[in-house]
Design a protein around this motif. Structure first.
Motif, short mmCIF file in Angstrom:
data_model
loop_
_atom_site.label_atom_id
_atom_site.label_comp_id
_atom_site.label_asym_id
_atom_site.label_seq_id
_atom_site.Cartn_x
_atom_site.Cartn_y
_atom_site.Cartn_z
N GLY A 362 113.94 8.13 11.14
CA GLY A 362 114.52 9.22 11.92
C GLY A 362 115.69 9.86 11.22
N GLU A 363 116.55 9.05 10.62
CA GLU A 363 117.71 9.58 9.89
C GLU A 363 117.26 10.36 8.65
OE1 GLU A 363 120.14 6.28 8.97
OE2 GLU A 363 120.65 5.81 11.07
N ARG A 364 116.25 9.85 7.96
CA ARG A 364 115.77 10.52 6.76
C ARG A 364 115.16 11.89 7.09
NH1 ARG A 364 117.30 9.47 1.97
NH2 ARG A 364 115.27 10.01 1.08
N LEU A 365 114.41 11.97 8.18
CA LEU A 365 113.78 13.23 8.55
C LEU A 365 114.80 14.28 8.97
CD1 LEU A 365 111.14 11.59 8.38
CD2 LEU A 365 110.39 12.75 10.46
N ALA A 366 115.90 13.85 9.53
CA ALA A 366 116.88 14.80 10.07
C ALA A 366 117.44 15.73 8.99
CB ALA A 366 118.02 14.05 10.75
N ARG A 422 109.70 27.05 9.65
CA ARG A 422 111.05 26.50 9.58
C ARG A 422 111.12 25.27 10.49
NH1 ARG A 422 113.76 30.63 10.55
NH2 ARG A 422 114.53 31.05 8.44
N VAL A 423 111.64 24.16 9.95
CA VAL A 423 111.80 22.94 10.73
C VAL A 423 112.95 23.15 11.72
CG1 VAL A 423 112.33 20.48 10.67
CG2 VAL A 423 110.92 21.49 8.86
N THR A 424 112.66 22.94 13.00
CA THR A 424 113.67 23.15 14.03
C THR A 424 114.18 21.85 14.64
OG1 THR A 424 111.92 23.35 15.70
CG2 THR A 424 112.71 25.38 14.66
N GLU A 425 113.42 20.78 14.48
CA GLU A 425 113.79 19.52 15.12
C GLU A 425 113.08 18.37 14.43
OE1 GLU A 425 113.42 17.47 19.61
OE2 GLU A 425 112.93 19.59 19.27
N SER A 426 113.73 17.22 14.37
CA SER A 426 113.08 16.02 13.85
C SER A 426 113.15 14.91 14.88
CB SER A 426 113.74 15.55 12.54
OG SER A 426 115.06 15.11 12.77
N GLU A 427 112.12 14.06 14.88
CA GLU A 427 112.08 12.91 15.75
C GLU A 427 112.00 11.67 14.87
OE1 GLU A 427 108.73 13.82 18.19
OE2 GLU A 427 109.67 15.60 19.07
N ASP A 428 111.60 10.54 15.40
CA ASP A 428 111.56 9.32 14.59
C ASP A 428 110.60 9.46 13.42
OD1 ASP A 428 113.38 8.15 16.27
OD2 ASP A 428 111.88 7.06 17.46
N TYR A 429 109.45 10.08 13.66
CA TYR A 429 108.45 10.21 12.61
C TYR A 429 107.92 11.62 12.45
CZ TYR A 429 108.39 5.15 13.35
OH TYR A 429 108.75 3.84 13.49
N PHE A 431 108.10 16.12 12.95
CA PHE A 431 108.90 17.35 12.95
C PHE A 431 108.39 18.30 14.02
CE2 PHE A 431 109.35 16.45 8.23
CZ PHE A 431 110.71 16.20 8.28
N ARG A 432 109.25 19.21 14.41
CA ARG A 432 108.84 20.42 15.15
C ARG A 432 109.28 21.59 14.31
NH1 ARG A 432 106.60 19.75 19.88
NH2 ARG A 432 106.68 17.67 20.81
N ALA A 433 108.42 22.60 14.27
CA ALA A 433 108.70 23.75 13.41
C ALA A 433 108.20 25.01 14.09
CB ALA A 433 108.01 23.58 12.05
N VAL A 434 108.72 26.14 13.64
CA VAL A 434 108.30 27.43 14.16
C VAL A 434 107.74 28.25 13.01
CG1 VAL A 434 110.61 28.42 13.87
CG2 VAL A 434 108.99 29.47 15.47
N ALA A 435 106.59 28.88 13.24
CA ALA A 435 105.94 29.67 12.20
C ALA A 435 106.78 30.90 11.88
CB ALA A 435 104.54 30.08 12.65
N LEU A 436 106.81 31.26 10.59
CA LEU A 436 107.51 32.47 10.15
C LEU A 436 106.48 33.53 9.83
CD1 LEU A 436 110.08 30.77 7.74
CD2 LEU A 436 110.43 31.43 10.13
#
Length: 437
Positions: A362-366, A422-429, A431-436
């Motif tokens: 989780g820390e690494r993904l952030a 664009r990555v908007t959020e990270s969780e334990d494993y 990502f959430r992202a929004v298309a550009l």
């Protein structure tokens, strides 16, 4: 002949299944997903650990039961058969054919003898038959067998010594995968770093193979899965750092992090070399994701040694980790040791290790939140996936074993395509992202 296929085990076994089925299709077979309607059911078994063995046995028995509904023959191949063919034949007389790896060339003649397939002697190219759900994600097995002598592992007993696939065949197969729609090819073997060592002193090595694959195809992503640290050479690292089509991702199994346990497991690395390799890799390859594998509860593992492993994981900061509890495997060196770690302790250690790594991941993904990324779209989202239009992966996420990225505002995207996001959020494993646009 209508052919039903059950492929169990690892991605390397999937490659085997696709190659075997490709040969059968070349002889007139038609693959069906409706097993009861098949003339022949082929099961590619796994024999890696006890749970996999049981899954394979259950699959064989389930297929054999379908003979009551009209299935004409059941064929079992693969790792479990390679190790236990005589026992399986004695226990399962209802199965028509058991073939080990060295006997697969008998498959077509045996089916022809039973009147189930045509043209048993003609030469066919054996183009791989895709068996999965995502034709844009494929696997290329570059070698067979293993020369390592890890005390806990039965793979050399099933797969034999290491043998490299010829470079020309691998490039030709990669071109076939690309023609079938591959956008990501994952290189797999027991140890990718050993490829080419048996092809002569001046023969090609892994970097040369990668160069040939890059030159011979236009596949956007190549990923390296399972490379022992000794096989990660300076030239290989330079290629990963410089070549955009080789994703910055390495799967480097360590298994443990105390010298006594590594020696007892008969692993080639020691803790100081692991530290040095990790520091070098992270300094040489920007944004590198490193996955590893750990084994807990190995005979003789003390609580102090398990704690040392957890401390090392905190220090090493692996991005991803697969973990297993030790189970004795017949024929391995480790069965000579007393299995002195109780099962409940193995389970507790496994759970604790997974929880420690969950926080690390989780820390690494952030650190990627806010970054623009290329996302490979794997599927359309389900209604319950919180506003996502699609689910895919970025370059730091391997298929099936890592997390995924939930893509929002990408309703126009096609499965198997790349989307800038664009990555908007990270969780334990994940990502959430929004298309550009």
């Amino acid at each position: 002949m209508k052919l039903g296929v059950i492929s169990l085990g690892c991605d390397k076994a999937t490659v085997d299944s696709e190659r075997v089925v490709g040969d059968l299709v070349g002889h007139g077979a038609i693959v069906t997903s409706d097993l009861p309607s098949a003339d022949v059911i082929l099961i590619n078994t796994c024999g890696f650990i006890d749970a996999a063995k049981q899954e394979s046995i259950d699959a064989i028995l389930g297929a054999a039961k379908l003979k009551e509904e009209g299935v004409k023959a059941v064929v079992a191949v693969g790792c479990l058969v390679q190790r236990y063919k005589k026992e399986l034949q004695a226990e399962m007389p209802e199965v028509d054919l058991f073939l080990g790896f060295s006997e697969l060339h008998h498959l077509v003649p045996e089916l022809a003898k039973r009147g189930l397939i045509d043209d048993p002697v003609a030469s066919h190219p054996g183009v791989r038959q895709f068996l999965g759900d995502q034709p844009h994600v494929r696997y290329l097995k570059i070698s067979e067998g293993c020369d390592h002598t890890c005390a806990f592992c039965a793979i050399p007993l099933m797969r034999g010594k290491h043998r490299s696939e010829p470079l020309e065949r691998l490039v030709r197969e990669a071109r076939t995968l690309e023609a079938q729609g591959a956008k990501e090819i994952n290189l797999v073997a027991q140890d990718l770093g050993h490829w080419g060592r048996d092809l002569g002193r001046e023969g090609p090595k892994l970097p040369e193979l990668l160069e040939a694959l890059l030159a011979g195809t236009t596949v956007p992503w190549y990923r390296l899965l399972y490379v022992y640290s000794a096989g990660i050479t300076e030239r290989l690292v330079e290629m990963i750092a410089d070549e955009r089509r080789i994703v910055p991702y390495i799967d480097m199994p360590i298994q443990h992090a105390t010298d006594r346990m590594l020696e007892r497991m008969r692993r080639p690395e020691r803790v100081h070399t692991l530290r040095e390799k990790l520091a070098w890799l992270r300094g040489a390859i920007p944004d590198l994701a490193i996955r590893t594998t750990c084994l807990v509860g190995f005979p003789g593992e003390t609580d102090e040694e398990f704690r040392a492993l957890l401390v090392f994981l905190e220090e090493a900061q692996f991005d991803r980790l697969g973990a297993f509890a030790y189970s004795p495997q017949e024929g391995t060196r480790a069965v000579q040791y007393e299995d002195d770690v109780p099962d409940y302790v193995k389970r507790e250690r496994l759970e604790e290790l997974v929880e420690v790594q969950r926080a690390i991941s989780g820390e690494r993904l952030a650190r990627f939140v806010g970054r623009e990324v290329d996302l490979l779209v794997d599927r359309v989202s389900d209604p319950d996936e919180q506003g996502a239009t699609h689910v895919g992966r970025v370059q730091w996420q391997a298929d099936d074993v890592d997390g995924v990225t939930y893509l929002a505002q990408g309703g126009w995207a096609e499965v198997g395509s790349f989307v800038r996001a664009r990555v908007t959020e990270s969780e334990d494993y994940d990502f959430r992202a929004v298309a550009l646009t």
